[in-house]
Design a protein around this motif. Structure first.
Motif, PDB file in Angstrom:
ATOM      1  N   HIS A   1       1.021  -0.737   0.226  1.00 41.57           N
ATOM      2  CA  HIS A   1       0.156  -0.020   0.225  1.00 41.57           C
ATOM      3  C   HIS A   1       0.400   1.165   0.193  1.00 41.57           C
ATOM      4  CE1 HIS A   1      -3.197  -2.445   1.929  1.00 41.57           C
ATOM      5  NE2 HIS A   1      -3.573  -2.553   0.228  1.00 41.57           N
ATOM      6  N   LEU A   2       2.141   1.405  -0.247  1.00 42.63           N
ATOM      7  CA  LEU A   2       2.771   2.000   0.232  1.00 42.63           C
ATOM      8  C   LEU A   2       3.965   2.173  -1.074  1.00 42.63           C
ATOM      9  CD1 LEU A   2       4.417   2.564   3.739  1.00 42.63           C
ATOM     10  CD2 LEU A   2       2.871   3.710   2.901  1.00 42.63           C
ATOM     11  N   ALA A   3       4.564   1.148  -1.518  1.00 42.71           N
ATOM     12  CA  ALA A   3       5.109   0.908  -2.445  1.00 42.71           C
ATOM     13  C   ALA A   3       5.276   2.154  -3.471  1.00 42.71           C
ATOM     14  CB  ALA A   3       5.899  -0.251  -3.119  1.00 42.71           C
ATOM     15  N   GLY A   4       5.156   2.710  -4.040  1.00 45.97           N
ATOM     16  CA  GLY A   4       4.691   4.102  -5.382  1.00 45.97           C
ATOM     17  C   GLY A   4       4.175   4.978  -5.303  1.00 45.97           C
ATOM     18  N   ARG A   5       4.303   4.813  -4.118  1.00 43.56           N
ATOM     19  CA  ARG A   5       2.889   6.185  -2.995  1.00 43.56           C
ATOM     20  C   ARG A   5       3.874   7.795  -3.481  1.00 43.56           C
ATOM     21  NH1 ARG A   5      -2.204   5.286  -3.426  1.00 43.56           N
ATOM     22  NH2 ARG A   5      -2.795   3.079  -3.017  1.00 43.56           N
ATOM     23  N   ARG A   6       3.438   8.533  -3.992  1.00 50.05           N
ATOM     24  CA  ARG A   6       3.456   9.895  -4.026  1.00 50.05           C
ATOM     25  C   ARG A   6       3.948  10.753  -2.413  1.00 50.05           C
ATOM     26  NH1 ARG A   6       2.648  14.381  -7.925  1.00 50.05           N
ATOM     27  NH2 ARG A   6       1.648  12.535  -8.872  1.00 50.05           N
TER      28      ARG A   6
ATOM     29  N   SER B   1       0.274   7.060   8.112  1.00 47.97           N
ATOM     30  CA  SER B   1      -1.733   7.364   9.106  1.00 47.97           C
ATOM     31  C   SER B   1      -2.347   6.292   7.744  1.00 47.97           C
ATOM     32  CB  SER B   1      -2.014   8.061  10.379  1.00 47.97           C
ATOM     33  OG  SER B   1      -2.290   8.772   9.034  1.00 47.97           O
ATOM     34  N   ASN B   2      -2.313   7.386   6.939  1.00 48.02           N
ATOM     35  CA  ASN B   2      -3.281   7.411   5.226  1.00 48.02           C
ATOM     36  C   ASN B   2      -2.251   6.504   4.636  1.00 48.02           C
ATOM     37  OD1 ASN B   2      -4.507   7.994   3.073  1.00 48.02           O
ATOM     38  ND2 ASN B   2      -5.021   9.788   2.903  1.00 48.02           N
ATOM     39  N   PRO B   3      -2.001   5.471   3.952  1.00 45.58           N
ATOM     40  CA  PRO B   3      -1.218   4.943   3.137  1.00 45.58           C
ATOM     41  C   PRO B   3      -1.206   5.365   1.612  1.00 45.58           C
ATOM     42  CG  PRO B   3      -2.111   2.914   4.552  1.00 45.58           C
ATOM     43  CD  PRO B   3      -3.155   4.358   4.790  1.00 45.58           C
TER      44      PRO B   3
ATOM     45  N   ARG C   1      -1.575   8.661   0.759  1.00 45.89           N
ATOM     46  CA  ARG C   1      -1.182   9.794   1.335  1.00 45.89           C
ATOM     47  C   ARG C   1       0.453  10.012   2.206  1.00 45.89           C
ATOM     48  NH1 ARG C   1      -3.558  13.829  -1.900  1.00 45.89           N
ATOM     49  NH2 ARG C   1      -3.033  15.658  -0.155  1.00 45.89           N
ATOM     50  N   PRO C   2       1.031   9.185   2.317  1.00 39.48           N
ATOM     51  CA  PRO C   2       2.300  10.033   3.176  1.00 39.48           C
ATOM     52  C   PRO C   2       3.037  11.502   2.707  1.00 39.48           C
ATOM     53  CG  PRO C   2       2.797   7.932   1.407  1.00 39.48           C
ATOM     54  CD  PRO C   2       1.360   8.478   0.725  1.00 39.48           C
ATOM     55  N   ARG C   3       2.838  11.434   4.445  1.00 44.04           N
ATOM     56  CA  ARG C   3       3.329  12.543   4.248  1.00 44.04           C
ATOM     57  C   ARG C   3       4.469  13.546   5.519  1.00 44.04           C
ATOM     58  NH1 ARG C   3       0.659  18.503   3.527  1.00 44.04           N
ATOM     59  NH2 ARG C   3      -1.520  16.875   3.357  1.00 44.04           N
ATOM     60  N   LEU C   4       5.092  14.233   5.169  1.00 38.17           N
ATOM     61  CA  LEU C   4       6.281  14.333   5.809  1.00 38.17           C
ATOM     62  C   LEU C   4       5.931  14.799   7.574  1.00 38.17           C
ATOM     63  CD1 LEU C   4       9.284  15.180   3.336  1.00 38.17           C
ATOM     64  CD2 LEU C   4       9.296  13.660   4.867  1.00 38.17           C
ATOM     65  N   LEU C   5       6.429  13.733   8.358  1.00 32.58           N
ATOM     66  CA  LEU C   5       6.102  15.276   9.982  1.00 32.58           C
ATOM     67  C   LEU C   5       7.385  15.653  10.124  1.00 32.58           C
ATOM     68  CD1 LEU C   5       5.425  11.536  11.517  1.00 32.58           C
ATOM     69  CD2 LEU C   5       4.003  13.572  11.097  1.00 32.58           C
ATOM     70  N   CYS C   6       8.609  16.358   9.281  1.00 27.47           N
ATOM     71  CA  CYS C   6       9.287  17.777   9.100  1.00 27.47           C
ATOM     72  C   CYS C   6       9.726  17.705   8.394  1.00 27.47           C
ATOM     73  CB  CYS C   6      10.292  16.854   9.746  1.00 27.47           C
ATOM     74  SG  CYS C   6      11.616  15.483   8.440  1.00 27.47           S
ATOM     75  N   PRO C   7      10.449  18.920   7.802  1.00 26.81           N
ATOM     76  CA  PRO C   7      11.115  19.713   7.097  1.00 26.81           C
ATOM     77  C   PRO C   7      11.701  19.134   6.817  1.00 26.81           C
ATOM     78  CG  PRO C   7      11.398  21.060   9.425  1.00 26.81           C
ATOM     79  CD  PRO C   7      11.282  19.413   9.549  1.00 26.81           C
ATOM     80  N   MET C   8      11.514  19.419   4.843  1.00 30.24           N
ATOM     81  CA  MET C   8      12.518  18.475   3.921  1.00 30.24           C
ATOM     82  C   MET C   8      14.693  18.876   4.273  1.00 30.24           C
ATOM     83  SD  MET C   8      10.284  19.339   0.421  1.00 30.24           S
ATOM     84  CE  MET C   8      12.047  19.436  -0.289  1.00 30.24           C
ATOM     85  N   THR C   9      14.537  20.300   5.227  1.00 30.15           N
ATOM     86  CA  THR C   9      16.344  20.007   4.916  1.00 30.15           C
ATOM     87  C   THR C   9      16.588  19.142   6.639  1.00 30.15           C
ATOM     88  OG1 THR C   9      15.315  21.680   6.591  1.00 30.15           O
ATOM     89  CG2 THR C   9      15.370  23.024   4.556  1.00 30.15           C
ATOM     90  N   GLU C  10      15.737  18.763   6.548  1.00 30.60           N
ATOM     91  CA  GLU C  10      16.472  17.813   7.940  1.00 30.60           C
ATOM     92  C   GLU C  10      16.141  16.191   7.167  1.00 30.60           C
ATOM     93  OE1 GLU C  10      13.440  17.079  11.613  1.00 30.60           O
ATOM     94  OE2 GLU C  10      13.473  19.573  11.403  1.00 30.60           O
ATOM     95  N   LEU C  11      16.001  16.361   6.001  1.00 30.87           N
ATOM     96  CA  LEU C  11      15.985  14.332   5.147  1.00 30.87           C
ATOM     97  C   LEU C  11      17.658  14.398   4.365  1.00 30.87           C
ATOM     98  CD1 LEU C  11      12.849  13.991   3.436  1.00 30.87           C
ATOM     99  CD2 LEU C  11      13.742  13.516   5.265  1.00 30.87           C
TER     100      LEU C  11
END
Length: 110
Positions: free
Chosen positions: A8-13, A85-87, A89-99
């Motif tokens: 359910h996650l592989a290939g998700r935006r 939690s919604n496979p 629509r996965p969403r970051l929990l941090c700013p992109m600069t932390e990745l």
């Protein structure tokens, strides 16, 4: 603990905190934990796709030839920095600069 089927996650935006697309989940890394496996990180972006398809230095050389390893949008997302939690629509929990970027992956040649 959230349990999600990996298919359910592989290939998700993946969306940033602001709702902008940062790429697609191309690879999901996991480690054994007793009889189970626990996800450690998600790889997102063009380089992640090449990493999945080519486990050799040739794939890295092709990326370097086209300058893809030096572009933005190539991310390693630790398991705790992605809301799944919604496979759909996965969403970051941090700013992109932390990745961390893909080219800093310790097991890949520079």
């Amino acid at each position: 603990m959230t349990i999600v089927n990996l298919e359910h996650l592989a290939g998700r935006r993946v969306l940033s905190q602001r709702g902008k697309s940062i790429g697609y989940i191309e690879e999901i890394r996991a480690e054994p934990d007793g009889d189970d496996f626990v996800v450690t990180e998600f790889h997102v972006g063009v380089y992640a796709a090449f990493e999945r398809l080519s486990a050799s230095a040739i794939g890295v050389a092709v990326l370097d030839l086209f300058g893809l390893r030096r572009r933005g949008g190539l991310y390693r997302i630790p398991w705790d920095k992605l809301d799944i939690s919604n496979p759909a629509r996965p969403r970051l929990l941090c700013p992109m600069t932390e990745l961390p970027g893909m080219k800093s992956a310790p097991d890949l040649p520079e």
